[in-house]
Design an enzyme around this catalytic site. Structure first.
Site, short mmCIF file in Angstrom:
data_model
loop_
_atom_site.label_atom_id
_atom_site.label_comp_id
_atom_site.label_asym_id
_atom_site.label_seq_id
_atom_site.Cartn_x
_atom_site.Cartn_y
_atom_site.Cartn_z
N GLU A 72 0.80 -1.24 0.00
CA GLU A 72 0.00 0.00 0.00
C GLU A 72 0.83 1.29 0.00
O GLU A 72 0.56 2.20 0.78
CB GLU A 72 -0.92 0.02 1.24
CG GLU A 72 -1.91 -1.11 1.25
CD GLU A 72 -2.75 -1.11 2.51
OE1 GLU A 72 -3.96 -1.27 2.38
OE2 GLU A 72 -2.21 -0.95 3.61
C1 NGO Z 1 -4.09 -4.50 4.70
C2 NGO Z 1 -3.08 -3.45 5.09
C3 NGO Z 1 -2.89 -3.36 6.60
C4 NGO Z 1 -4.22 -3.34 7.34
C5 NGO Z 1 -5.02 -4.57 6.94
C6 NGO Z 1 -6.36 -4.61 7.61
C7 NGO Z 1 -2.04 -5.26 4.24
C8 NGO Z 1 -1.00 -6.18 3.76
N1 NGO Z 1 -1.89 -3.97 4.45
O1 NGO Z 1 -3.26 -5.67 4.59
O2 NGO Z 1 -2.15 -2.19 6.91
O3 NGO Z 1 -4.00 -3.37 8.72
O4 NGO Z 1 -5.21 -4.64 5.54
O5 NGO Z 1 -7.14 -5.69 7.27
#
Ligand code: NGO
Length: 472
Positions: A282
């Site tokens: 992300e």
């Molecule tokens: C995503 C995000 C995390 C969040 C999570 C919550 C990934 C790999 N990055 O998963 O920062 O905490 O969702 O479900």
């Protein structure tokens, strides 16, 4: 209908081969079971057999059961566990613990068992809410019963930095201090001694700790502690909300790489296991070019220190050094980058959020958790296969499966347990049991047996309406 008597196959994960001898039972005492467990833990077993009351533990490679496999034989006169490695004896004893639960009467017969995948993981997010060494150990004790063999610790994120890094004290003074974590409710950090304590405890239980330092995004806590890491050198404000994608290390700054190198060297020195997880997810405020430039410099660093890099699957946008592992986490059914990484010989850990994320709500009424990947009732966590999920990701390319637990909504160990059980056992079975040996109706019956055990042990769990739990 639940069977009235115990069956040899009433184990999670379901063993690879079960040959019951229905006329035979053998009663063990809790003390004998505890002695067998202690004998494996202490490492007292080397090459000779050890007799622990009525339980014999033997090292032998005659059965070719691999690094973690075991053969368990229960006759009218005693119990023998045989394995080539101590890990196999340990998992065999975990099977015995499940079979002996309650009255200590073991059903007779033979189990020959070995895992489908080498990597069977669970992740705990210490950044959004910190958990102490004792809490992590207690959680691990529950995970190993299901033959989980990797504990992934998500140590840093926007809301907190949870591992001491010598030379960079403000990371934990500020990033682990009061007011950190989501809603400011999860302060704390691990010193390197604490981390070593967790790693050693896990290793005694044949569990590999996989530490994650998330980069280049999810770094607000680091930027707060060290403004020289920001693009303009100006301080940024601490954040305790659950937004993602707004923070980034700066690809074009040398300070970035001095910082990252120290952090990864510290982590490599402190971690006996083979993996360092670099996050990589992300990075919505990093340009695609900067992301690739950053990873081109950082992905080789684990190799430099004798480790393999793991990253969330977005890292497939970069050139992946040999040995790099890609962890798939999105709910989508397609991912071109992961397919290309596999074609180039990289291996994959499957953690699709709509199946394995323990922080997704079970149903619309679940008090804890998130729902961005949908609701995940127990059957949804169980009824899928990692080798059939993503185009190009075959059995051979899979290192294994893992169930992440993100802690934005968690405030206690009871919260952790409630989201973990009974879904973690479902993912553990996917990781261990051969595809042909898995069946939802069978899992439903077997997991029901854990209700009374969790209650007796004071473990919080979700009494999923899909399961016929025995009445209390
Ligand atoms: C995503 C995000 C995390 C969040 C999570 C919550 C990934 C790999 N990055 O998963 O920062 O905490 O969702 O479900």
């Amino acid at each position: 209908m639940r069977p009235q008597t115990k069956r040899l196959g009433d184990v999670i994960p379901a063993p690879a081969l079960v040959v019951p001898e229905p006329a035979v039972t053998f009663a063990i005492t809790p003390e004998a079971l505890a002695r067998a467990g202690a004998a494996v833990l202490s490492g007292a077993l080397v090459d000779v057999s050890a007799d622990s009351g009525e339980i014999r533990l033997e090292r032998s490679d005659a059965d070719a059961l691999g690094a973690e496999g075991y053969r368990l034989e229960i006759t009218a006169t005693g119990v023998t566990v045989r394995a080539a490695e101590r890990a196999g004896l340990f998992w065999g004893v975990q099977t015995l613990v499940q079979l002996g639960a309650g009255d200590g009467v073991l059903p007779g017969g033979v189990i020959e068992d070995r895992p489908r995948f080498a990597y069977r993981g669970a992740m705990l997010d210490l950044a959004r809410h910190f958990f102490t060494v004792d809490e992590i150990k207690a959680h691990l004790d529950l995970l190993i019963q299901f033959k989980i063999n990797h504990l992934h610790l998500h140590l840093t994120d926007d809301q907190g930095w949870r591992l001491e890094i010598p030379g960079w004290p403000r990371l934990t003074e500020i990033g682990g201090g009061p007011g950190t974590g989501c809603d400011g409710e999860g302060p704390g950090f691990l010193t390197l001694a604490d981390y070593a304590d967790v790693v050693a405890y896990a290793a005694e239980r044949f569990v590999t700790v996989v530490p994650e330092i998330d980069m280049p995004g999810h770094v607000n806590a680091a930027l707060v502690a060290y403004p020289e890491l920001t693009a303009d050198g100006q301080p940024v404000a601490p954040r305790t909300d659950a937004e993602v994608g707004y923070s980034s290390l700066v690809a074009g700054k040398e300070e970035t790489y001095a910082f990252v190198e120290t952090v990864l060297k510290t982590l490599a020195d402190a971690t006996p296991g083979p993996y360092l997880h670099l996050g990589g997810d992300e990075c919505l405020s990093t340009t695609a070019e900067d992301y690739r430039a950053f990873l081109a410099r950082v992905l080789p660093l684990p190799g430099k220190y004798g480790k393999r890099a793991i990253g969330w699957h977005e890292i497939a946008a970069a050139d992946l050094p040999e040995g790099t592992v890609v962890q798939y986490w999105r709910p989508e059914e397609q991912d071109a980058g992961v397919g290309a990484a596999v074609a180039a010989g990289r291996s994959v850990i499957m953690s699709p959020a709509d199946r394995t994320y323990l922080d997704m709500k079970y149903d619309a009424g679940t008090r804890l958790g998130l729902d961005w990947a949908g609701l995940v009732p127990v059957r949804r966590a169980y009824d899928w296969d990692p080798a059939e999920r993503l185009a190009g990701v075959t059995e051979e390319s899979l290192l294994g499966v893992a169930a992440p637990l993100w802690s934005e909504t968690l405030r206690s160990v009871a919260d952790v347990q409630y989201l973990t059980f009974p879904r973690l056992p479902a993912v553990a079975e996917i990781g261990w049991t051969p595809r042909a040996g898995r069946d939802w109706e069978s899992f439903r019956e077997r997991v029901a047996l854990f209700g009374p055990r969790w209650e007796a042990a004071g473990v919080s769990y979700f009494r999923a309406p899909e399961i016929d739990w025995p009445s209390a």
